[in-house]
Design a protein around this motif. Structure first.
Motif, PDB file in Angstrom:
ATOM      1  N   CYS A   1       0.808  -1.218   0.000  1.00 53.95           N
ATOM      2  CA  CYS A   1       0.000   0.000   0.000  1.00 53.95           C
ATOM      3  C   CYS A   1       0.842   1.270   0.000  1.00 53.95           C
ATOM      4  CB  CYS A   1      -0.938  -0.010   1.199  1.00 53.95           C
ATOM      5  SG  CYS A   1      -2.160  -1.344   1.151  1.00 53.95           S
ATOM      6  N   TYR A   2       1.972   1.256   0.693  1.00 53.80           N
ATOM      7  CA  TYR A   2       2.804   2.459   0.799  1.00 53.80           C
ATOM      8  C   TYR A   2       3.346   2.880  -0.560  1.00 53.80           C
ATOM      9  CZ  TYR A   2       6.644   5.494   2.369  1.00 53.80           C
ATOM     10  OH  TYR A   2       7.502   6.541   2.559  1.00 53.80           O
ATOM     11  N   ARG A   3       3.572   1.911  -1.436  1.00 56.52           N
ATOM     12  CA  ARG A   3       4.121   2.231  -2.759  1.00 56.52           C
ATOM     13  C   ARG A   3       3.201   1.805  -3.901  1.00 56.52           C
ATOM     14  NH1 ARG A   3       9.087   4.185  -2.236  1.00 56.52           N
ATOM     15  NH2 ARG A   3      10.258   3.770  -0.325  1.00 56.52           N
ATOM     16  N   CYS A   4       1.954   1.506  -3.587  1.00 56.44           N
ATOM     17  CA  CYS A   4       1.012   1.036  -4.609  1.00 56.44           C
ATOM     18  C   CYS A   4       0.505   2.214  -5.448  1.00 56.44           C
ATOM     19  CB  CYS A   4      -0.168   0.334  -3.939  1.00 56.44           C
ATOM     20  SG  CYS A   4      -1.392  -0.298  -5.106  1.00 56.44           S
ATOM     21  N   THR A   5       0.482   2.035  -6.750  1.00 54.66           N
ATOM     22  CA  THR A   5      -0.048   3.058  -7.660  1.00 54.66           C
ATOM     23  C   THR A   5      -1.367   2.616  -8.289  1.00 54.66           C
ATOM     24  OG1 THR A   5       1.226   2.131  -9.507  1.00 54.66           O
ATOM     25  CG2 THR A   5       2.263   3.891  -8.221  1.00 54.66           C
ATOM     26  N   LEU A   6      -1.866   1.450  -7.849  1.00 54.86           N
ATOM     27  CA  LEU A   6      -3.073   0.893  -8.456  1.00 54.86           C
ATOM     28  C   LEU A   6      -4.332   1.231  -7.676  1.00 54.86           C
ATOM     29  CD1 LEU A   6      -1.730  -2.674  -9.294  1.00 54.86           C
ATOM     30  CD2 LEU A   6      -2.162  -0.840 -10.931  1.00 54.86           C
ATOM     31  N   CYS A   7      -4.238   1.177  -6.347  1.00 57.37           N
ATOM     32  CA  CYS A   7      -5.427   1.318  -5.508  1.00 57.37           C
ATOM     33  C   CYS A   7      -5.659   2.772  -5.120  1.00 57.37           C
ATOM     34  CB  CYS A   7      -5.289   0.465  -4.248  1.00 57.37           C
ATOM     35  SG  CYS A   7      -5.050  -1.299  -4.587  1.00 57.37           S
ATOM     36  N   THR A   8      -6.906   3.102  -4.864  1.00 51.73           N
ATOM     37  CA  THR A   8      -7.240   4.433  -4.376  1.00 51.73           C
ATOM     38  C   THR A   8      -6.919   4.517  -2.891  1.00 51.73           C
ATOM     39  OG1 THR A   8      -9.499   3.742  -3.875  1.00 51.73           O
ATOM     40  CG2 THR A   8      -9.088   4.638  -6.075  1.00 51.73           C
ATOM     41  N   ASP A   9      -7.118   5.710  -2.310  1.00 54.94           N
ATOM     42  CA  ASP A   9      -6.792   5.899  -0.902  1.00 54.94           C
ATOM     43  C   ASP A   9      -7.569   4.950   0.004  1.00 54.94           C
ATOM     44  OD1 ASP A   9      -4.970   7.835  -1.496  1.00 54.94           O
ATOM     45  OD2 ASP A   9      -6.346   9.503  -1.159  1.00 54.94           O
ATOM     46  N   ASN A  10      -8.801   4.584  -0.381  1.00 55.76           N
ATOM     47  CA  ASN A  10      -9.580   3.664   0.442  1.00 55.76           C
ATOM     48  C   ASN A  10      -9.362   2.208   0.022  1.00 55.76           C
ATOM     49  OD1 ASN A  10     -10.918   3.607  -1.970  1.00 55.76           O
ATOM     50  ND2 ASN A  10     -12.946   4.082  -1.125  1.00 55.76           N
ATOM     51  N   CYS A  11      -8.369   1.979  -0.823  1.00 54.41           N
ATOM     52  CA  CYS A  11      -7.912   0.642  -1.236  1.00 54.41           C
ATOM     53  C   CYS A  11      -9.019  -0.168  -1.909  1.00 54.41           C
ATOM     54  CB  CYS A  11      -7.342  -0.141  -0.058  1.00 54.41           C
ATOM     55  SG  CYS A  11      -6.448  -1.623  -0.592  1.00 54.41           S
ATOM     56  N   THR A  12      -9.034  -0.117  -3.206  1.00 55.51           N
ATOM     57  CA  THR A  12     -10.018  -0.861  -3.997  1.00 55.51           C
ATOM     58  C   THR A  12      -9.597  -2.298  -4.255  1.00 55.51           C
ATOM     59  OG1 THR A  12      -8.963  -0.161  -6.066  1.00 55.51           O
ATOM     60  CG2 THR A  12     -10.712   1.248  -5.182  1.00 55.51           C
TER      61      THR A  12
END
Length: 451
Positions: free
Chosen positions: A188-199
């Motif tokens: 999550c810290y370096r993810c460019t795929l998910c939105t802030d609420n984690c999709t």
């Protein structure tokens, strides 16, 4: 205390002349003065000079109940008085049957067969052979490929390295490895795929792989909830369930590698429980014997096992020391301690304390990310907090912190990207855990201040 320094130096010399250490920079080690760990007691290690250290890495994640537990010592001695080893090829022994039954009762619903092995790498490699053989016996021999997450580490035998996705290992050993495919890790810290609420878009990348290659895929491998070696990369709730649903929909087997997450490390006995997932194949090890002897297991569902029945079919895999009676006896005693000491509940309460202690690091300069799942945690440091740019590799920030911790009486380890990994024994008291985190905080502040 009178200390025989000459004997310590003699042992260091012998070690540096003859012992080859795993995952250890060669020249740096030969120039160092290595610790000679002589004994353990509870959550502490003692070197040959009489120095005392908190075992903050659980001796590489295996120590659950503390060193020198009388109950485990007694189980080992009692078994040694009967028989040290007998094969499981075409026969059994009491401990193997009893331990298999207990593991099946603890495992996610649907798991009902246990194959014993010696190491985590062997457990994963066997799971791969099991999955391939399953499809051969189902009449689909073309299913000989595997999918795993980027950043995955599943062991360092050749097959396990093939499904591992850590760049440094993958690049170096590429000529020896089988081709595999990967989907995005939940970093999550370096993810460019998910939105802030984690999709959970990272999990959805598995869909793309299986749509493209599904007819050739034997199984998807996943480290449930936490990728240990990558630096305790923690998945959001629901991630494993999403991966399992995609795999099921495409008719692909799911292998859960719980070598680093099982036996209470993430909260429940097995991490799969948190997302309500029952894998087709489950790999367990590390804490299985409480850190006493090498023992692992590849566990499977009835559906997988039944594919090996009839017409002289068998699993063409096994090791000399599979189900070693000494290791099995200690594992049974370890499971007894889980009940006697209420280890799961104690570990969950310690997880709350660990969260409190981790919060103290949030004001440390150069803090990038704090990750935690139960009694597994990590602190990632970065050169630039805004851009999340890592420190230059040769600066060795995390190594400097772990070295300083050792000077202060704590043995703890680091992972790639200047990440300190925290894997305390579940037998720690609250006071010992706070002491450990206090040492780590001091060492981190001192090193960061020197940059």
């Amino acid at each position: 205390m009178d200390v025989d320094l000459t004997e310590t130096e003699r042992l260091r010399t012998l070690d540096q002349q003859h012992v080859w250490h795993p995952y250890t920079p060669t020249d740096a080690y030969l120039k160092a003065k290595p610790l000679v760990i002589e004994r353990g007691e509870g959550v502490y290690l003692y070197d040959s000079d009489g120095n005392k250290y908190l075992d903050g890495g659980s001796s590489l994640g295996v120590n659950i109940h503390g060193h020198q537990r009388p109950e485990l010592n007694e189980a080992l001695a009692a078994q040694a008085a009967r028989i040290a080893h007998t094969t499981l090829y075409g026969m059994t022994h009491p401990g193997a049957a009893q331990l298999a039954e207990r593991l099946v009762k603890l495992a996610p619903e649907g798991i009902d067969r246990v194959l014993f092995l010696e190491s985590g790498s062997s457990a994963v490699e066997t799971a791969m052979k099991m999955a391939f053989s399953y499809w051969v016996f189902k009449g689909e021999p073309q299913r000989n490929k595997f999918v795993s997450m980027t950043g995955a580490f599943h062991g360092d035998t050749t097959g396990a390295l093939s499904v591992g996705q850590m760049t440094i290992l993958k690049n170096f050993y590429q000529p020896l490895l089988r081709p595999t495919s990967a989907f995005a890790q939940p970093y999550c810290y370096r993810c460019t795929l998910c939105t802030d609420n984690c999709t959970l878009a990272c999990a959805d990348t598995l869909e793309e792989v299986l749509e493209r290659e599904g007819s050739e895929i034997a199984a998807v491998l996943v480290e449930p909830r936490v990728q240990n070696v990558s630096g305790m990369v923690v998945a959001r709730d629901g991630h494993l369930a999403r991966v399992a649903e995609i795999a099921r929909r495409h008719g692909v087997l799911l292998i859960a590698d719980e070598l680093g997450t099982g036996f209470g490390r993430t909260g429940p006995m097995f991490a799969c429980e948190a997302d309500g997932v029952s894998p087709d194949i489950l790999c367990v090890g590390k804490g299985l014997t409480g850190g006493y002897l090498p023992l692992a297991a590849t566990m499977a569902s009835a559906d997988v096992f039944d594919a090996f029945r009839g017409d002289g079919k068998m699993l063409l895999s096994g090791h000399t020391f599979s189900g070693n009676p000494l290791a099995v006896a200690v594992a049974l005693a370890s499971l007894d301690l889980f009940e006697k000491d209420d280890v799961i509940r104690h570990g969950q309460s310690l997880g709350v304390v660990l969260t409190e202690e981790l919060d103290r690091f949030r004001e440390v300069p150069h803090l990038g990310d704090i990750r935690q799942c139960g009694m597994l945690a990590a602190i990632e440091l970065v050169q630039d907090q805004q851009t999340r740019e890592p420190f230059p590799w040769d600066l060795g920030v995390a190594v400097r912190i772990t070295d300083r911790c050792r000077e202060l009486g704590l043995i703890i380890h680091s992972a790639p990207s200047d990440t300190i990994v925290i894997v305390p024994p579940l037998a720690m008291t609250e006071a010992q855990l706070r002491e450990m985190m206090g040492i780590l905080l001091q060492a981190t502040k001192e090193v960061v201040a020197s940059l």
